[in-house]
Design a protein around this motif. Structure first.
Motif, PDB file in Angstrom:
ATOM      1  N   ASP A  57       0.855  -1.183   0.000  1.00  0.00           N
ATOM      2  CA  ASP A  57       0.000   0.000   0.000  1.00  0.00           C
ATOM      3  C   ASP A  57       0.888   1.229   0.000  1.00  0.00           C
ATOM      4  O   ASP A  57       1.558   1.537   0.995  1.00  0.00           O
ATOM      5  N   THR A  60       0.129   3.930   2.805  1.00  0.00           N
ATOM      6  CA  THR A  60       0.448   3.693   4.221  1.00  0.00           C
ATOM      7  C   THR A  60       1.821   3.074   4.426  1.00  0.00           C
ATOM      8  O   THR A  60       2.303   3.009   5.562  1.00  0.00           O
ATOM      9  N   VAL A  62       2.413  -0.032   4.061  1.00  0.00           N
ATOM     10  CA  VAL A  62       2.223  -1.409   4.531  1.00  0.00           C
ATOM     11  C   VAL A  62       2.487  -2.387   3.393  1.00  0.00           C
ATOM     12  O   VAL A  62       1.955  -2.234   2.292  1.00  0.00           O
ATOM     13  N   LEU A  64       2.166  -6.561   2.849  1.00  0.00           N
ATOM     14  CA  LEU A  64       1.475  -7.637   3.545  1.00  0.00           C
ATOM     15  C   LEU A  64       1.279  -8.828   2.615  1.00  0.00           C
ATOM     16  O   LEU A  64       0.991  -8.659   1.427  1.00  0.00           O
ATOM     17  N   ALA A  69      -5.066 -12.175   5.899  1.00  0.00           N
ATOM     18  CA  ALA A  69      -4.569 -10.952   6.534  1.00  0.00           C
ATOM     19  C   ALA A  69      -4.798  -9.746   5.630  1.00  0.00           C
ATOM     20  O   ALA A  69      -5.153  -8.652   6.104  1.00  0.00           O
ATOM     21  N   ILE A  70      -4.616  -9.933   4.334  1.00  0.00           N
ATOM     22  CA  ILE A  70      -4.830  -8.820   3.401  1.00  0.00           C
ATOM     23  C   ILE A  70      -6.300  -8.417   3.382  1.00  0.00           C
ATOM     24  O   ILE A  70      -6.625  -7.212   3.389  1.00  0.00           O
ATOM     25  N   TYR A  73      -6.994  -6.416   6.434  1.00  0.00           N
ATOM     26  CA  TYR A  73      -6.382  -5.084   6.300  1.00  0.00           C
ATOM     27  C   TYR A  73      -7.241  -4.173   5.428  1.00  0.00           C
ATOM     28  O   TYR A  73      -7.516  -3.016   5.788  1.00  0.00           O
ATOM     29  N   LEU A  74      -7.681  -4.689   4.280  1.00  0.00           N
ATOM     30  CA  LEU A  74      -8.468  -3.857   3.376  1.00  0.00           C
ATOM     31  C   LEU A  74      -9.814  -3.473   3.993  1.00  0.00           C
ATOM     32  O   LEU A  74     -10.282  -2.336   3.830  1.00  0.00           O
ATOM     33  N   GLU A  76     -10.459  -3.153   7.214  1.00  0.00           N
ATOM     34  CA  GLU A  76     -10.222  -2.172   8.271  1.00  0.00           C
ATOM     35  C   GLU A  76      -9.778  -0.830   7.700  1.00  0.00           C
ATOM     36  O   GLU A  76     -10.132   0.231   8.244  1.00  0.00           O
ATOM     37  N   LYS A  77      -9.036  -0.858   6.611  1.00  0.00           N
ATOM     38  CA  LYS A  77      -8.584   0.392   5.979  1.00  0.00           C
ATOM     39  C   LYS A  77      -9.767   1.221   5.493  1.00  0.00           C
ATOM     40  O   LYS A  77      -9.770   2.456   5.624  1.00  0.00           O
TER      41      LYS A  77
END
Length: 209
Positions: A57, A60, A62, A64, A69-70, A73-74, A76-77
């Motif tokens: 990303d 940010t 990041v 990953l 997990a990705i 992350y997406l 939550e982003k």
């Protein structure tokens, strides 16, 4: 902008579909695992584990790997595709883990033993055929009376759907699982899913029973 390092596998498709659903800007980098691109020094700087998918990303910083997990992350982003709190959030995570820990690995073995190496190991074929069917039964039961895996469309649906799209390799007749069939076809009709299914390149239409 997100750099997506991917190939035409169920785990790779999860991320391209999620990016399309979220409307995030991304650039797909083709990592052809049939040629061993995942072992190149360039890709190993992104993921030392040499597996797709992976992201970087640019906004940010990041980097990953690991598709589950990705997806987390997406979600939550962006604050989308997963409830922010409460029991429904836990259920989305539960079914994401169900896919990561059981559905995906078992179906991956089904690909290997039932399709690509049929007749080579009767015991393994019997074990994985039985477990594959059990998992489809579990999914069918979960979808009974539900439009989606949890209350609303989420990363749980996105994680599971690409694996179901390989049902032919699992030697599964979706007519035996009417709730899975209904859900699968509904997602297959989504433009975002169709676009994500063609990343990093078009390999054919989405399979339909």
């Amino acid at each position: 902008m997100i750099d997506l390092y991917t190939w035409i596998t169920p785990n790779g498709l999860k991320i391209s579909i999620a990016l399309e659903e979220l409307g995030l800007d991304y650039h797909a980098h083709t990592i052809d695992i049939t040629r061993g691109d995942q072992f190149s020094p360039e890709f190993r700087r992104i993921n030392p584990g040499s597996k797709i998918p992976a992201i970087h990303d640019r906004d940010t910083g990041v980097t990953l790997s690991e598709s589950g997990a990705i997806l987390l992350y997406l979600a939550e982003k962006t604050g989308r595709l997963m409830p922010p709190t409460g029991p429904a959030r836990l259920e989305v995570i539960e079914w994401l883990m169900w896919q990561m820990g059981g559905f995906g690995p078992t179906l991956g073995h089904a690909h290997y033993f039932l399709t690509y190496n049929a007749g080579q190991s009767p015991m393994a074929e019997a074990v994985f055929a039985k477990e594959t069917r059990r998992l489809y039964e579990t999914l069918d039961a979960r979808l009974t009376g539900r439009e989606h895996i949890v209350d609303e469309y989420s990363i749980a649906d996105i994680a599971i759907w690409p694996w179901v799209s390989r049902y032919e390799r699992h030697k599964i007749d979706l007519n035996d699982f009417p709730q899975v069939m209904r859900w699968y076809l509904a997602l297959a009709a989504r433009p975002q899913v169709r676009r994500g299914y063609e990343v990093p390149h078009f390999t054919g239409a989405i399979p339909t029973p």
